[in-house]
Enzyme design. Structure first.
Site, PDB file in Angstrom:
ATOM      1  N   ILE A  97      -6.967   3.128  -6.761  1.00 48.04           N
ATOM      2  CA  ILE A  97      -7.914   3.882  -5.947  1.00 48.04           C
ATOM      3  C   ILE A  97      -8.858   2.818  -5.420  1.00 48.04           C
ATOM      4  CG2 ILE A  97      -9.809   5.527  -5.847  1.00 48.04           C
ATOM      5  CD1 ILE A  97      -8.444   7.216  -7.932  1.00 48.04           C
ATOM      6  N   TYR A  98      -8.716   2.494  -4.150  1.00 51.10           N
ATOM      7  CA  TYR A  98      -9.528   1.453  -3.515  1.00 51.10           C
ATOM      8  C   TYR A  98     -10.388   2.099  -2.443  1.00 51.10           C
ATOM      9  CZ  TYR A  98      -6.899  -2.534  -5.506  1.00 51.10           C
ATOM     10  OH  TYR A  98      -6.347  -3.477  -6.340  1.00 51.10           O
ATOM     11  N   GLY A 109     -13.802   8.268  -3.760  1.00 47.71           N
ATOM     12  CA  GLY A 109     -12.967   8.066  -4.944  1.00 47.71           C
ATOM     13  C   GLY A 109     -12.645   9.380  -5.632  1.00 47.71           C
ATOM     14  N   ASN A 136     -14.895  -3.633 -15.604  1.00 47.02           N
ATOM     15  CA  ASN A 136     -15.184  -2.896 -14.374  1.00 47.02           C
ATOM     16  C   ASN A 136     -15.944  -1.623 -14.755  1.00 47.02           C
ATOM     17  OD1 ASN A 136     -15.242  -1.566 -11.926  1.00 47.02           O
ATOM     18  ND2 ASN A 136     -13.088  -1.929 -11.451  1.00 47.02           N
ATOM     19  N   TYR A 143     -13.952   7.141 -14.435  1.00 45.35           N
ATOM     20  CA  TYR A 143     -12.802   7.767 -15.105  1.00 45.35           C
ATOM     21  C   TYR A 143     -13.223   8.540 -16.349  1.00 45.35           C
ATOM     22  CZ  TYR A 143      -9.970   5.186 -11.811  1.00 45.35           C
ATOM     23  OH  TYR A 143      -9.413   4.701 -10.657  1.00 45.35           O
ATOM     24  N   LYS A 145     -16.108   9.991 -16.800  1.00 48.94           N
ATOM     25  CA  LYS A 145     -16.764  11.203 -16.287  1.00 48.94           C
ATOM     26  C   LYS A 145     -15.731  12.258 -15.899  1.00 48.94           C
ATOM     27  CE  LYS A 145     -17.972  11.597 -12.046  1.00 48.94           C
ATOM     28  NZ  LYS A 145     -18.447  11.544 -10.694  1.00 48.94           N
TER      29      LYS A 145
END
Length: 174
Positions: A97-98, A109, A136, A143, A145
């Protein structure tokens, strides 16, 4: 008004995906890695031959997020034998996911993750999984959350450095 559209990518989107990949990877990781490692990774992972192979793999799909017809990010998912690690052939991997840095905090996102969850539910996947670098923090918080839990780790090679990725998963068809 900030409106986001998500469209399935095709081979005609190759250069768009390449530009977003290189820009996003560099924006995210250049400050904490050597310039040589970033340059080598971008060259090896996001060259046109590699991305063409990924885009034409029937077990992978790309979805591009657009704002006002401008590409601002993308989602890459893998299933079956396209997964970077075959943990379960009934799982779906979020490979990337960029989202361009300028669009962080604008729910891009989240919309891309929601797209992956929808696809996983439609294909009756057992779960979604992904790898995220242990340093990161922004991605890890995102993620967690969204209900992902860490279940393992693996080594990610970035140039001449070994880094640890946390493997995280989300059950989607309970």
């Amino acid at each position: 008004m900030f409106k986001i559209e998500i469209k399935k990518a095709s081979l005609s989107d190759l250069e768009t995906i390449q530009i977003i990949s290189i820009q996003t990877f560099s924006e995210t990781f250049a400050e904490v890695n050597t310039p040589q490692n970033i340059e080598n990774y971008n060259r090896e992972s996001f060259n046109l031959e590699q991305l063409t192979s990924e885009l034409t793999n029937p077990s992978s799909e790309f979805f591009i997020a657009y704002s006002n017809s401008k590409p601002i990010g993308y989602l890459k998912i893998n299933f079956g034998n396209a997964q970077t690690e075959i943990l379960n052939d009934q799982a779906l991997e979020i490979h990337r996911i960029y989202v361009l840095h300028a669009f962080h905090g604008k729910k891009v996102g989240q919309l891309l993750l929601d797209k992956a969850i929808d696809i996983a539910q439609q294909m009756h996947a057992d779960y979604i999984w992904l790898g995220v670098w242990e340093k990161n923090d922004r991605a890890l918080q995102f993620y967690i959350k969204n209900g992902f839990v860490t279940f393992d780790t693996h080594v990610f090679i970035l140039g001449d450095e070994e880094q640890t990725d946390l493997l995280m998963k989300l059950d989607v068809n309970k």
